[in-house]
Design an enzyme around this catalytic site. Structure first.
Site, PDB file in Angstrom:
ATOM      1  N   CYS A 139      46.224  43.317  37.778  1.00 43.25           N
ATOM      2  CA  CYS A 139      47.048  43.370  36.550  1.00 43.25           C
ATOM      3  C   CYS A 139      46.772  42.137  35.687  1.00 43.25           C
ATOM      4  O   CYS A 139      46.692  42.242  34.457  1.00 43.25           O
ATOM      5  CB  CYS A 139      48.533  43.426  36.887  1.00 43.25           C
ATOM      6  SG  CYS A 139      49.024  44.895  37.814  1.00 43.25           S
ATOM      7  N   CYS A 195      50.457  40.887  40.746  1.00 36.56           N
ATOM      8  CA  CYS A 195      49.306  41.779  40.911  1.00 36.56           C
ATOM      9  C   CYS A 195      48.044  41.168  40.309  1.00 36.56           C
ATOM     10  O   CYS A 195      47.955  40.989  39.099  1.00 36.56           O
ATOM     11  CB  CYS A 195      49.648  43.119  40.252  1.00 36.56           C
ATOM     12  SG  CYS A 195      48.266  44.221  40.005  1.00 36.56           S
TER      13      CYS A 195
END
Length: 109
Positions: free
Chosen positions: A31, A28
Site C-alpha cells: 500500500c 501495508c
C-alpha cells in the site's frame, strides 16, 4: 491531493462520474508503494477521474461492503456502479489503461 473517504462519505463521493478508490492501511508495505502512484495519477487526471483513498482499519464497513479481502485493492466505479476491482500493486500505466475503458483518456499517456 487524494481525498480520504470514510464509511460516511464514500457512497456520495463515488456516486457520479468515474472514480478510483485505493483501499489501503498504514501497516501495508505494498500500500505504501501504491500511494505515490495514486498521488501522481491524481495530478495527471485532475478533473477527469475522482481519486480517493479508504483506510480499511478505520472504515471497515465500506471495506466489508465491497468484499475487500486483500490490500491494496483499487475499486473503479462509473456513476456509482463498480466496474473494476483490482487487487495488488499496479503501475501508473496499468491504471491509466484500465481507466481509459471508462473515460476519454488516451491509453498511451
Amino acid at each position: 491531493m487524494v481525498k480520504a473517504l470514510t464509511d460516511q462519505t464514500f457512497e456520495r463521493a463515488t456516486a457520479h462520474g468515474v472514480t478510483l478508490t485505493d483501499f489501503w492501511a498504514e501497516w501495508c508495505g505494498p500500500c505504501r508503494m501504491q500511494s505515490p502512484v495514486i498521488e501522481d495519477l491524481d495530478r495527471d487526471l485532475a478533473g477527469k477521474v475522482a481519486i480517493s483513498k479508504v483506510d480499511v482499519d478505520h472504515n471497515a464497513a465500506t471495506a466489508a461492503k465491497f468484499d475487500i479481502m486483500s490490500i491494496p485493492t483499487l475499486l473503479i466505479k462509473k456513476d456509482g456502479r463498480v466496474v473494476e476491482k483490482l487487487v495488488g500493486l499496479r503501475t501508473k500505466h496499468q491504471l491509466k489503461a484500465v481507466l481509459a475503458k471508462y473515460t476519454t483518456l488516451e491509453e498511451t499517456n
